[in-house]
Write a protein that holds these residues in place. Structure first.
Motif: not given
Lengths: 504, 496
Positions: B98, B100, B141, B144, B149-152, B355, B359, B450
């Motif tokens: 899992r 990507e 990298f 990002v 979340g607010d990864r950038a 997570w 999540r 969950r």
């Protein structure tokens, strides 16, 4: 006295290429300029080969006004190689009929001839050991540049050419004033003679002369206060030309400045080192600050080249102190040229100028995206790319020459520069067309999926650049970008060899 | 052989990037195999290591600058290299399902493995710096590309902050280069013949540059602010590597570069280092106590735990104190680096499991997980107890040595520092127990349904870390035999 024309073989190759190219232009029908590109490329390749051979030969002064030393050799090689790359980029634009011009306009064959003439002037600028030769070279390097800047034949191109010309003419006249003053003070224009006689001249007049002399050099180098043309020309001129004017004249200008500094600046009582150090600080800081919020990648790159000019001034400030300054400058120049050309090659390949045109580039062309990342991180000064080693030696040279504070300022500026380079890199590696990069398990709605950092600003009217980008990428430019990125890393890893060759 | 260990992952990463048409399963297989092979080679190196600088390799690189490719291992770096290899292997196992864009992910992690291993093995300042900087780029990298979340924003902050540190470090290195008589970047030469022997002011400034650069990476208060957001938004495996391996780079650099090469300056400013260490211990613990986000909580305990390392290294510079005690402190510091790598790696992978299921990292939305996921609860309990320093686990061995050493130095200030740090342990115990209580015990929380129990690959990733932590805790000799001579060497170098 040596006056063997064969000592100028590399320059003659460039001149011959330009003249033959010009003749060919006259006889070929419009729009079929491919042979001109070949002639010019052959001239450059010949010049490159001759320069490489000459670098191993004996040094010295020829024609009493032209130096053959590492400074000239490296400039010859770097300028010829960089111009060759630009010719390839520009030829791609001519053949494909797109992405070379500001608005996808075709570039005519004369562009190659003009490139060659400007390159020739740049080389002579670096080699000149006499102020009159320098002024002639300055004009030869500048005038073709004005024509090149206006090739786009649109309003942006016209503005670029006009600004470029007015700045160049004004600062060139100032330089001429400086030359006149120096001639009046010392009775000679040869660097060696100036070095001998300036100490006995009135110091205030010498200081005035040096300051005015600097004007034209800083114009070519793109340093404050002669930098105003850089962003406009970079944006308005065809992309290949922009790559040229931000790369090649800098090489010659810095080599010439270094030669002047070591030759006769040191003989004056004026504190020219402090002046140049302040110019360096102003240049790098202004370039970085102005680059921060640019949305046009060409303007961003333009300001980045200004800040690079600031770093390049570091070894010049300590010219003549310690044995690190000259290799530092030469290596940095070579590293900068290859890296900057790589970045511009990406702009040519993508064909779009706005940051959003580059969104999702990694999906369309992973290699091009990697090349861009390598080049931009290289411009930041990330090891093991070449610019890192250039910066390292420049910092070390400045420190050992008594300007440690300047190295600290440059380091702080480097950190600031990361920000705007990342502003370009990040969208490149974002998925392009889809709005959210949803991981497979992201079905559960959460604050993570809806964050503003993930959403791609894709909404709005599709820009013409974006349309062009979707049509595909210019293959030649992609190859150039990849080769430049690879060369940047290779030059960094092989910096030991390069520094040994380029060193005194 | 060391060169093979360093560059094997990078070669595999290059292969993964270039060879077209690999399926995800093949990529994962290759990734795990490469990491396992690297761990195996490291184990062989450990068994064959005979003291001093082992597996040394030297090659000319930039002779005109006095920089070369020079690598080797000793009792300080070998445990960290082994820990790095293990941590990267478990991250590979953990990420095997899992993920990507698994191909790029695997290539990035393998390249990072080369960078981290190379940094610990480097015996040349320039080589060290190259790896130091590349680790920042690689981790940027990872955050990002695969964060949440607010990864950038987090990644940008991480990059800018640590890049600032790396440039301070670079200036310090240039200072060391110019200050040494021999004009060299070679660590062994610089250690033998420390620069700035008679220039106190400059050596203090160089130490400041190097110290700030490494303190940002470690991180110590007040240079820690990049860490919580970076950890919170990084993928679990990225956090594990960032906390487990990369934080060690800072402390390792202090022990490898700052202390032996600037002994005089280190001695003069040892009290400042001690104070920074104590403040990090207390501040990290107190802020962790106030967190409502599990991952942020673990991130702040990292600041606390690295504070002990800094405290011990500072105490080592107190030349007025007892030599044996200072050796004990440094030995504890090295043990703490290894132990923290294992435990925090495990804790971050556990938060990754949470997570993955829910999540969310919100403490208040979980509860009573013990009922639905007993194995996960057991793992977390062991990791938490190890982290708070329960005897029988590696954290105890490390922190006991550090505190005994710091107090044993025998100066009034060091005794106070030791006592204050013990308070840090108490706070850590409180906050970890509170976390266990709120998340795993008590009534079921909103997200508890969950949470499924650990999958086999998750168990296979987390369990070895905790088993090794227990092994160090129960029978530490095999590790200490390696670390103690190196610690003694550092203490004698810094006492010059």
């Amino acid at each position: 006295m040596r006056d063997d024309p064969l000592d100028l073989l590399p320059e003659l190759f460039l001149l011959g290429g330009a003249v033959l190219g010009l003749l060919a232009c006259a006889f070929l029908p419009r729009g079929r300029g491919r042979p001109v590109a070949w002639i010019c490329a052959l001239g450059l390749a010949g010049g490159l080969a001759a320069a490489s051979v000459a670098a191993a030969g004996p040094g010295g002064t020829v024609f009493a006004s032209y130096a053959l030393d590492p400074l000239t050799h490296v400039t010859r090689v770097a300028v010829a190689a960089a111009t060759l790359v630009v010719v390839v980029l520009a030829a791609g634009g001519t053949a494909g009929g797109r992405s070379g011009g500001a608005g996808g306009r075709r570039l005519e064959a004369e562009v190659h001839v003009l490139l060659l003439l400007a390159a020739l002037g740049t080389i002579v600028m670096a080699g000149a050991e006499d102020l009159l030769v320098f002024v002639a070279a300055y004009l030869l390097a500048s005038v073709p540049g004005y024509a090149l800047a206006g090739l786009g034949e649109d309003s942006a191109g016209t503005e670029a050419a006009l600004k470029y010309y007015l700045m160049g003419a004004f600062l060139g006249v100032l330089t001429l004033t400086g030359v006149t003053l120096l001639y009046g003070l010392a009775g000679t224009t040869a660097y060696g003679g100036l070095g001998g006689r300036l100490p006995s001249a009135p110091s205030a007049a010498v200081a005035c002369a040096l300051v005015t002399l600097l004007a034209g050099v800083l114009f070519k180098a793109g340093g404050v206060p002669g930098h105003f043309w850089v962003p406009d020309v970079t944006e308005g001129a065809p992309a290949a030309v922009a790559a040229f004017v931000t790369t090649v004249p800098k090489i010659g200008a810095f080599a010439a400045l270094f030669r002047m500094a070591g030759g006769f600046f040191t003989a004056s009582t004026a504190d020219w080192r402090l002046l140049l150090a302040l110019v360096s600080v102003a240049t790098m800081t202004l370039g970085n600050l102005a680059a921060f919020f640019q949305d046009n990648v060409r303007r961003l790159l333009a300001y980045s080249t200004i800040s690079q000019a600031g770093y390049l001034l570091l070894p010049v400030v300590v010219a003549g102190r310690g044995d690190l300054a000259e290799p530092a400058l030469l290596f940095y120049l070579g590293a900068y040229a290859v890296t900057n050309l790589g970045a511009f090659a990406v702009v040519v390949a993508v064909g779009g100028d706005r940051l959003r045109d580059h969104t999702g580039l990694a999906g369309r062309s992973p290699w091009l995206a990697c090349a861009l990342a390598v080049c931009l991180l290289g411009l930041v000064g990330t090891p093991p790319t070449a610019v890192f080693f250039g910066k390292l030696t420049a910092f070390a040279a400045a420190w050992s020459g008594g300007y440690a504070w300047l190295a600290v300022v440059a380091a702080a500026n480097t950190v600031a520069s990361v920000f705007y380079y990342l502003r370009w890199i990040v969208p490149v590696f974002r998925p392009g067309e889809t709005v959210v990069a949803a991981p497979p398990g992201d079905a559960v709605p959460s604050e993570g999926a809806a964050s503003p950092g993930v959403a791609v600003p894709r909404e709005g009217v599709p820009s013409p650049g974006g349309v062009a980008a979707r049509k595909g990428l210019a293959r030649g430019a992609v190859a150039v970008a990849c080769v430049a990125a690879a060369a940047s890393v290779a030059l960094g890893l092989a910096s030991g060899v390069a520094l040994t060759l380029g060193g005194p | 052989m060391l060169t093979v260990v360093i560059f094997l992952p990078l070669v595999v990463a290059g292969g993964l990037a270039v060879v077209p048409g690999l399926g995800d399963r093949v990529v994962v297989g290759v990734w795990i195999a490469a990491s396992a092979a690297d761990l195996l080679l490291t184990a062989v190196m450990w068994l064959g290591y005979g003291g001093g600088i082992g597996y040394e390799a030297r090659a000319r690189w930039i002779p005109s600058l006095g920089a070369g490719y020079h690598v080797g291992v000793d009792g300080l770096s070998l445990p960290l290299i082994a820990m790095t290899a293990l941590l990267f292997l478990v991250c590979a196992v953990y990420s095997s399902g899992r993920t990507e864009r698994v191909r790029q992910y695997a290539a990035l992690f393998l390249a990072l493995q080369t960078v981290c291993t190379g940094l610990f093995a480097a015996l040349d300042l320039l080589l060290f710096f190259v790896f130091f900087d590349l680790s920042i780029v690689g981790m940027y990298f990872v955050i990002v590309g695969w964060g949440h979340g607010d990864r950038a924003r987090s990644a940008l902050r991480f990059f800018l902050y640590t890049f600032l540190g790396s440039l301070a470090l670079l200036l310090g290195f240039i200072g060391l280069y110019l200050g040494g008589g021999a004009r060299t970047f070679d660590m062994v030469d610089l250690t033998r013949d420390p620069p700035f022997a008679d220039a106190q002011g400059v050596s203090g400034l160089v130490l400041l540059a190097v110290g700030v650069g490494l303190a940002i990476k470690t991180p110590t208060v007040p240079f820690h602010t990049w860490l919580p957001p970076a950890h919170t938004d990084a993928p679990a495996a990225g956090s594990a590597v960032l906390a487990g391996v990369m934080l060690k780079m800072g402390a390792y650099g202090l022990a490898r570069i700052a202390m032996p090469m600037l002994p005089g300056a280190w001695q003069r400013h040892a009290w400042a280092v001690v104070v920074v260490g104590v403040v990090s211990v207390l501040y990290g613990a107190l802020v962790a106590l106030a967190q409502e986000n599990v991952k942020r909580l673990v991130a702040y305990t990292s600041i606390n735990h690295m504070g002990y390392v800094v405290l011990a290294l500072g105490a080592a510079g107190l030349t007025a104190g007892d030599v044996q005690a200072r050796r004990l402190a440094v030995s504890g510091a090295v043990t703490q680096m290894v132990s923290h790598g294992l435990i925090t790696g495990a804790l971050f992978l556990i938060t990754g499991v949470l997570w993955d299921r829910a999540r969310s990292y919100d403490l208040g939305r979980f509860g009573g997980i013990a009922a639905v996921a007993p194995v996960l609860t057991g793992l977390t309990a062991v990791a938490a107890f190890a982290s708070l320093g329960l005897p029988g686990l590696s954290g105890f061995i490390a922190e006991f040595q550090i505190l005994a050493g710091v107090v044993g130095v025998g100066l009034p200030g060091s005794v106070i520092a030791g006592v204050l740090s013990v308070c840090g342990i108490l706070i850590t115990a409180a906050l970890l127990l509170r976390m266990l209580h709120r998340v795993f015990l008590g009534g079921p929380g909103e997200l508890t349904p969950r949470v499924l129990d650990v999958r086999p690959r998750e168990l296979a990733a987390i369990a070895p870390l905790l088993a090794l932590s227990a092994a160090v805790g129960v029978a530490p000799r095999w590790l200490l035999d390696l670390v103690e001579p190196a610690a003694a060497a550092i203490v004698s170098l810094v006492s010059r």
